[in-house]
Structure formats: structure tokens, C-alpha cells
Design a protein around this motif. Structure first.
Motif, PDB file in Angstrom:
ATOM      1  N   GLY A 188       5.378 -20.361 -17.422  1.00  0.00           N
ATOM      2  CA  GLY A 188       5.540 -19.160 -18.244  1.00  0.00           C
ATOM      3  C   GLY A 188       4.210 -18.477 -18.510  1.00  0.00           C
ATOM      4  N   GLY A 189       3.175 -19.269 -18.783  1.00  0.00           N
ATOM      5  CA  GLY A 189       1.853 -18.705 -19.019  1.00  0.00           C
ATOM      6  C   GLY A 189       1.309 -17.989 -17.800  1.00  0.00           C
ATOM      7  N   PHE A 190       1.518 -18.575 -16.625  1.00  0.00           N
ATOM      8  CA  PHE A 190       1.076 -17.924 -15.391  1.00  0.00           C
ATOM      9  C   PHE A 190       1.792 -16.594 -15.200  1.00  0.00           C
ATOM     10  N   CYS A 191       3.124 -16.593 -15.413  1.00  0.00           N
ATOM     11  CA  CYS A 191       3.905 -15.364 -15.210  1.00  0.00           C
ATOM     12  C   CYS A 191       3.464 -14.260 -16.172  1.00  0.00           C
ATOM     13  N   VAL A 192       3.292 -14.606 -17.442  1.00  0.00           N
ATOM     14  CA  VAL A 192       2.861 -13.609 -18.438  1.00  0.00           C
ATOM     15  C   VAL A 192       1.503 -13.045 -18.052  1.00  0.00           C
ATOM     16  N   ALA A 193       0.559 -13.915 -17.677  1.00  0.00           N
ATOM     17  CA  ALA A 193      -0.782 -13.467 -17.313  1.00  0.00           C
ATOM     18  C   ALA A 193      -0.760 -12.600 -16.057  1.00  0.00           C
ATOM     19  N   ALA A 194       0.064 -12.996 -15.071  1.00  0.00           N
ATOM     20  CA  ALA A 194       0.138 -12.236 -13.813  1.00  0.00           C
ATOM     21  C   ALA A 194       0.737 -10.855 -14.037  1.00  0.00           C
ATOM     22  N   PHE A 195       1.839 -10.788 -14.804  1.00  0.00           N
ATOM     23  CA  PHE A 195       2.464  -9.480 -15.068  1.00  0.00           C
ATOM     24  C   PHE A 195       1.552  -8.593 -15.923  1.00  0.00           C
ATOM     25  N   THR A 196       0.840  -9.206 -16.856  1.00  0.00           N
ATOM     26  CA  THR A 196      -0.101  -8.444 -17.693  1.00  0.00           C
ATOM     27  C   THR A 196      -1.230  -7.874 -16.844  1.00  0.00           C
ATOM     28  N   ALA A 197      -1.735  -8.686 -15.925  1.00  0.00           N
ATOM     29  CA  ALA A 197      -2.802  -8.226 -15.031  1.00  0.00           C
ATOM     30  C   ALA A 197      -2.333  -7.079 -14.152  1.00  0.00           C
ATOM     31  N   THR A 293      -5.041 -20.747   0.164  1.00  0.00           N
ATOM     32  CA  THR A 293      -4.083 -20.631  -0.941  1.00  0.00           C
ATOM     33  C   THR A 293      -2.700 -21.139  -0.590  1.00  0.00           C
ATOM     34  N   VAL A 294      -2.282 -20.958   0.652  1.00  0.00           N
ATOM     35  CA  VAL A 294      -0.879 -21.114   1.036  1.00  0.00           C
ATOM     36  C   VAL A 294      -0.275 -22.477   0.693  1.00  0.00           C
ATOM     37  N   SER A 295      -1.055 -23.543   0.753  1.00  0.00           N
ATOM     38  CA  SER A 295      -0.483 -24.870   0.524  1.00  0.00           C
ATOM     39  C   SER A 295      -0.559 -25.327  -0.929  1.00  0.00           C
ATOM     40  N   ASP A 296      -1.165 -24.512  -1.807  1.00  0.00           N
ATOM     41  CA  ASP A 296      -1.279 -24.899  -3.214  1.00  0.00           C
ATOM     42  C   ASP A 296      -1.452 -23.642  -4.063  1.00  0.00           C
ATOM     43  N   VAL A 297      -0.431 -22.832  -4.102  1.00  0.00           N
ATOM     44  CA  VAL A 297      -0.517 -21.494  -4.677  1.00  0.00           C
ATOM     45  C   VAL A 297      -0.916 -21.500  -6.155  1.00  0.00           C
ATOM     46  N   LEU A 298      -0.253 -22.310  -6.966  1.00  0.00           N
ATOM     47  CA  LEU A 298      -0.495 -22.252  -8.405  1.00  0.00           C
ATOM     48  C   LEU A 298      -1.898 -22.709  -8.779  1.00  0.00           C
ATOM     49  N   SER A 299      -2.404 -23.728  -8.099  1.00  0.00           N
ATOM     50  CA  SER A 299      -3.743 -24.218  -8.429  1.00  0.00           C
ATOM     51  C   SER A 299      -4.818 -23.194  -8.098  1.00  0.00           C
ATOM     52  N   VAL A 300      -4.568 -22.335  -7.112  1.00  0.00           N
ATOM     53  CA  VAL A 300      -5.534 -21.308  -6.727  1.00  0.00           C
ATOM     54  C   VAL A 300      -5.353 -20.059  -7.573  1.00  0.00           C
ATOM     55  N   LEU A 301      -4.108 -19.577  -7.665  1.00  0.00           N
ATOM     56  CA  LEU A 301      -3.864 -18.328  -8.395  1.00  0.00           C
ATOM     57  C   LEU A 301      -3.869 -18.514  -9.908  1.00  0.00           C
ATOM     58  N   GLY A 302      -3.525 -19.725 -10.374  1.00  0.00           N
ATOM     59  CA  GLY A 302      -3.456 -19.976 -11.808  1.00  0.00           C
ATOM     60  C   GLY A 302      -4.739 -19.606 -12.543  1.00  0.00           C
ATOM     61  N   PRO A 303      -5.895 -20.159 -12.143  1.00  0.00           N
ATOM     62  CA  PRO A 303      -7.149 -19.799 -12.832  1.00  0.00           C
ATOM     63  C   PRO A 303      -7.502 -18.321 -12.676  1.00  0.00           C
ATOM     64  N   GLN A 304      -7.153 -17.704 -11.533  1.00  0.00           N
ATOM     65  CA  GLN A 304      -7.450 -16.282 -11.336  1.00  0.00           C
ATOM     66  C   GLN A 304      -6.670 -15.418 -12.326  1.00  0.00           C
ATOM     67  N   ALA A 305      -5.440 -15.804 -12.607  1.00  0.00           N
ATOM     68  CA  ALA A 305      -4.584 -15.003 -13.489  1.00  0.00           C
ATOM     69  C   ALA A 305      -4.809 -15.316 -14.962  1.00  0.00           C
ATOM     70  N   THR A 306      -5.031 -16.579 -15.288  1.00  0.00           N
ATOM     71  CA  THR A 306      -5.057 -17.001 -16.694  1.00  0.00           C
ATOM     72  C   THR A 306      -6.446 -17.362 -17.207  1.00  0.00           C
ATOM     73  N   GLY A 307      -7.413 -17.500 -16.306  1.00  0.00           N
ATOM     74  CA  GLY A 307      -8.728 -17.986 -16.718  1.00  0.00           C
ATOM     75  C   GLY A 307      -8.863 -19.463 -16.429  1.00  0.00           C
ATOM     76  N   ASP A 308     -10.075 -19.963 -16.475  1.00  0.00           N
ATOM     77  CA  ASP A 308     -10.339 -21.343 -16.075  1.00  0.00           C
ATOM     78  C   ASP A 308      -9.673 -22.369 -16.978  1.00  0.00           C
ATOM     79  N   VAL A 309      -9.645 -22.103 -18.292  1.00  0.00           N
ATOM     80  CA  VAL A 309      -9.099 -23.099 -19.215  1.00  0.00           C
ATOM     81  C   VAL A 309      -7.608 -23.304 -18.983  1.00  0.00           C
ATOM     82  N   PHE A 310      -6.834 -22.221 -19.035  1.00  0.00           N
ATOM     83  CA  PHE A 310      -5.392 -22.369 -18.811  1.00  0.00           C
ATOM     84  C   PHE A 310      -5.114 -22.724 -17.352  1.00  0.00           C
ATOM     85  N   GLY A 311      -6.025 -22.336 -16.463  1.00  0.00           N
ATOM     86  CA  GLY A 311      -5.887 -22.735 -15.062  1.00  0.00           C
ATOM     87  C   GLY A 311      -5.911 -24.245 -14.919  1.00  0.00           C
TER      88      GLY A 311
END
Length: 516
Positions: A188-197, A293-311
Motif C-alpha cells: 500500500g505504501g508503494f502504491c500511494v507513493a507511486a501514484f503521488t509521484a 529491475t525485471v527480476s526484483d521489481v519492488l526492491s528496485v522501484l520501492g526505494p525510488q518511489a518511497t525513499g530509502d527508509v520505507f524502501g
């Protein structure tokens, strides 16, 4: 008391819907913990992390549509699980249902061997994945790069999962509550951050604006790619049926598991579609299919969208997602064995229960031993062999899901001529689910035949095909070997064949005899 007269062709024997007491603690958990167990078994954070990129690779921006389309056979199959559980609420689940409809040989192979082989291979992979992600989260990437160290820690996680499962269903359910909550918060945090971005113009350079065509399965125009994407989506939904194994411990064993099955699959659909939309919109298809990115999408995109801490929270959630699924298997598989042992399909030792905790301690112990052996064995063959084995699991999933859906059609067939709703809900929809699963099996098998599949082959045939078909062939051989050794079960005495009509006939006869 004299035995009641049985109608011609109706077998004698205990009924699956009234199994002998197994020692499980009835009424221990409600629908909330049951749903949590079902969600945990799917490992949604891990499943999305490692599969989403390949779905995008197959269908591009139509990924949300692929998740919607892949949900259709899952929903139809879930209806079959719901209705069969209501009739025969046994912790053996598909084993009991397929045996009741198609006979003991089919039940032991398709309801016993096939799902258990899929689960054992998946368990080895889950233990390894959980170890790798948790080590990386702790900043110990150098240990995660050592296969022997990873295997040793993975075996420790298997033992931990077995210990928690042996302590009681209540503890297992509460642990899963915590672990699944973290996963849903992370997604949910990733989705909110991605849509906000996206809304503020802070997405990546390759960001794409979501449109209605993303939810149209045929917008891409690539039918072959769509089929591949749907099959990938189909199998990341797998695991929700593990909650059936705790049906005898729920507050309403006939109703609660069936409701939980439907609720679980709908929750998965929501999070998968929303997360896929957020990821494609935030990074674009080019960003997601990048080799890094392709084999581990959330671990790569997560910090980009939410920042390092929430990543880091997202990385932790992916690791704990795999661990949660492993812990759920430690609960569900031993209960399947408990049921099989109760009906004489396995050694009687599998029915040994802890008197106070109501857990099948012997089966849990053997699950841990076998899982550790498989994990070490696959690691010894090759550090990459577990990955190849997990690719073959799709064949097994499609096989036993199809068999279960068809069992629903055959079991309820006598009622369909008198009710349109019964015809649709218990016949047409599960039947379509079975056909779609059979199609997925055939398509996957043909795809795996290619020597280029997964990059490895033997005798000109893909190695994954050999692993998957080899496991199924071995199961047929084991079934044939056990048939003369487990006569009570394979004679049909323990679980007599029949359908909903014979079940009601026999129940009426026994009820009338009791009153007399």
C-alpha cells in the motif's frame, strides 16, 4: 444393531463429511485468521517482486489486464473449493474430494502426490528466498552470496516454521496476522507513493500515464504474449487453498473456509492490479523490464518511489513474505498428511497428535526433515536448480486445480438439472475453470519442451520440462507401488466413491436407522 440396507451400487464406509475425530482443536480460529493464513500462503509481496517484471515483459502496459484475466480461472476454481468444502469439510481438502469423486488412485496421485510435490519444491525456494532477502536487509549481502551459508540458514528457518506450527494453530494464525499486515502496508505504501509521484510529476523519466486500455486484455494485440502473461499471473495467485487445511479448526468448518477462499482471492486481485498499475505508471514498461529491475521489481522501484527508509521496509516485507508462506506450509501440509493417515492412505504415525496443543506433531516433524533434505539436495545439485524446479511447479498446480474443479462438476451434477443457479455456480463456472487450467497445463508443457526454456536443456528438451513431467511420472509409479500396500484405502473402503445424491441417500438411511 443391524446394518441398514444400502441402495444398489452405493459403497459402505465412513463419509468424508463426517470424518473420525483427528484431535484438532475445533473452533479455534475465525474468518480473519483463516484469511490471513490464505494470504500468507500466497506470499503476495514476494510473488509480485519476482514475477511482475516478467508479466510486463510479456504484455507491456496491459499488465493490469493480465492480472484481471488470470483471476478468472482462479475465481472459478475457488468456487469449487468453497462448495466442496461445504459438503466435505475435511483438513485433507483436495485429497478427500478427488478421492470421493474419482476414486482412491486419482485421489492419492492428484490430491496427494501432486500438490505435495509442488509444495515441497516451493518450500525449498521460499526458505532460500527468505534467507537471501533478510540477509540483504541486515546488510549481510556477503553471506547471501554464499550458497552453503544460505542453505544452512534456510534450514534453520524451516525448523523455526515447524516449531511455531507445532505450538498450536492460534500462535500460527497470530504470527501470520503480523506478517501479512506488514506485506499489505508495504504494498500500500508503494502504491500511494507511486501514484503521488505520478500526480506531482516526480515519477521516473520513463513514467507512463495510466489509461483504460491498460485494463483491456486485448489492447496489446499480442495474443501469444497475453497468454504467457496470464499464465504467469495465474500461478502467482497460487497458495490460497492452503487455508482449507485448517477447516476443521475454524468456528464454522463448513462455511468459514469457503468464505475465506473467496475473500482471499479478491484481496489478492485488488492488490495485484493496483500494484501493477502503480509500478507501470511510475517506471514505465522500459524501466520495469530493465535487466537490473525485471527480476526484483519492488526492491528496485520501492526505494525510488518511497525513499530509502520505507524502501528498506519493502525489502523486509518481501523477505518476511516468503517466510510467512513457509510457515503456512508448515501448518497445511502436515494436516493433509493427518487426513491421509486417518483414511489409511499414509502410515498411521502421521495421525499422532499433541494432546494439549491439537497439532499433528509427527507429521510436522517429518515435514521439516523432508523439506530440509530437499533444500540441501537441490542446493547440492546446483545453486540455480531450485529456480528451475520452481518453474516446473506450474504444471503441478494446473493439474490439481483442474482435477478439483472437475470434481465439483461431477459431484454436484445430479442437482444441476433442477436449478439454474446450481448449474452455473457448481457446473459451468468450475467447468470453465478446469478447462482453463488444462489449457494452462498444455501451454506450459509445450513451452517447457523448448531447449531454450530457462536456458538449460537435456537431450534437446528443456530441463524444466524434465523436472515437471518427471515429478508427475514418479508420482504415478509411487501410486502403483503403494496400491497393494495400502489396501484399506485403495479398495475404496475408507472413502467410498459417490456424488451429492449418494451422499444424501446414505445420510438419510443412517439417520433413519439411528432413529429406529
Amino acid at each position: 444393531m443391524p446394518q441398514p440396507p444400502f441402495p444398489a451400487g452405493l459403497a459402505k464406509g465412513p463419509l468424508p463429511q463426517n470424518p473420525p475425530s483427528k484431535g484438532l482443536k475445533a473452533g479455534s480460529i475465525g474468518i480473519g485468521p483463516t484469511v490471513a493464513l490464505g494470504l500468507a500462503a500466497v506470499a503476495p509481496a514476494y510473488s509480485l517482486a519476482v514475477t511482475l517484471g516478467f508479466v510486463v515483459l510479456a504484455v507491456g502496459a496491459s499488465t493490469p489486464a493480465a492480472f484481471l484475466l488470470g483471476f478468472v480461472p482462479i475465481l472459478f476454481t475457488a468456487l469449487a473449493f468453497r462448495d466442496l468444502n461445504k459438503e466435505m469439510p475435511d483438513c485433507g481438502g483436495v485429497f478427500v474430494w478427488i478421492t470421493r469423486v474419482f476414486g482412491p488412485a486419482a485421489g492419492w496421485f492428484l490430491g496427494g502426490w501432486v500438490p505435495q510435490m509442488a509444495t515441497f519444491i516451493a518450500s525449498a525456494a521460499l526458505a532460500q528466498v527468505a534467507t537471501t532477502y533478510l540477509l540483504n536487509f541486515a546488510g549481510l549481502a556477503w553471506i547471501a552470496a554464499e550458497p552453503i551459508a544460505v542453505a544452512a540458514i534456510a534450514c534453520g528457518l524451516v525448523v523455526l516454521s515447524a516449531w511455531i506450527a507445532a505450538r498450536g494453530i492460534e500462535l500460527s494464525a497470530w504470527v501470520q496476522y503480523a506478517l501479512i499486515a506488514l506485506q499489505l502496508v508495504a504494498l500500500g505504501g508503494f502504491c500511494v507513493a507511486a501514484f503521488t509521484a505520478m500526480a506531482t510529476g516526480n515519477a521516473t523519466d520513463g513514467a507512463e500515464k495510466p489509461g483504460l486500455e491498460w485494463f483491456n486484455p486485448f489492447a496489446s494485440g499480442d495474443v501469444s504474449g497475453l497468454v504467457s502473461g496470464v499464465i504467469l499471473c495465474l500461478f502467482i495467485y497460487w497458495g490460497w487453498d492452503a487455508l482449507i487445511a485448517v477447516n476443521e479448526e475454524t468456528t464454522d468448518r463448513k462455511g468459514t473456509p469457503g468464505k475465506a477462499v473467496v475473500i482471499t482471492t479478491v484481496i489478492l486481485l485488488f492488490f495485484y492490479v493496483v500494484t501493477a498499475t502503480a509500478a507501470v505508471g511510475f517506471a514505465g514498461t522500459a524501466g520495469i523490464t530493465d535487466p537490473e529491475t525485471v527480476s526484483d521489481v519492488l526492491s528496485v522501484l520501492g526505494p525510488q518511489a518511497t525513499g530509502d527508509v520505507f524502501g528498506q521496509v519493502i525489502m523486509l516485507a518481501v523477505g518476511l513474505s516468503a517466510l510467512a508462506a513457509l510457515m503456512t506450509v508448515a501448518v497445511s501440509t502436515p494436516r493433509t498428511w493427518l487426513s491421509m493417515g486417518t483414511y489409511g492412505a499414509l502410515h498411521p504415525a502421521t495421525t499422532t497428535m499433541h494432546a494439549r496443543r491439537g497439532t499433528p506433531t509427527t507429521s510436522i516433524t517429518w515435514w521439516a526433515i523432508i523439506t530440509v533434505a530437499i533444500t540441501l539436495g537441490l542446493t547440492a545439485i546446483s545453486a540455480d536448480f531450485i529456480g528451475l524446479a520452481i518453474l516446473s511447479v506450474g504444471l503441478m498446480i494446473a493439474a490439481y486445480y483442474a482435477a478439483t474443479a472437475m470434481a465439483s462438476v461431477v459431484y454436484f451434477a445430479p442437482l444441476m438439472r433442477n436449478s439454474v443457479s446450481t448449474l452455473v455456480l457448481k457446473g459451468v463456472l468450475p467447468g470453465l475453470g478446469a478447462l482453463l487450467m488444462i489449457g494452462a497445463f498444455a501451454y506450459s508443457a509445450v513451452d517447457m519442451l523448448s531447449p531454450e526454456y530457462a536456458g538449460l536443456s537435456w537431450l534437446g528438451i528443456g530441463s524444466v520440462f524434465w523436472i515437471g513431467i518427471g515429478a508427475l511420472a514418479l508420482g504415478l509409479l509411487v501410486t502403483a507401488i503403494l496400491k497393494p500396500r495400502l489396501r484399506r484405502f485403495f479398495s475404496g473402503e475408507a472413502i467410498p466413491r459417490g456424488n451429492v445424491t449418494t451422499r444424501h441417500q446414505l445420510s438419510t438411511i443412517l439417520s433413519n436407522e439411528t432413529e429406529a
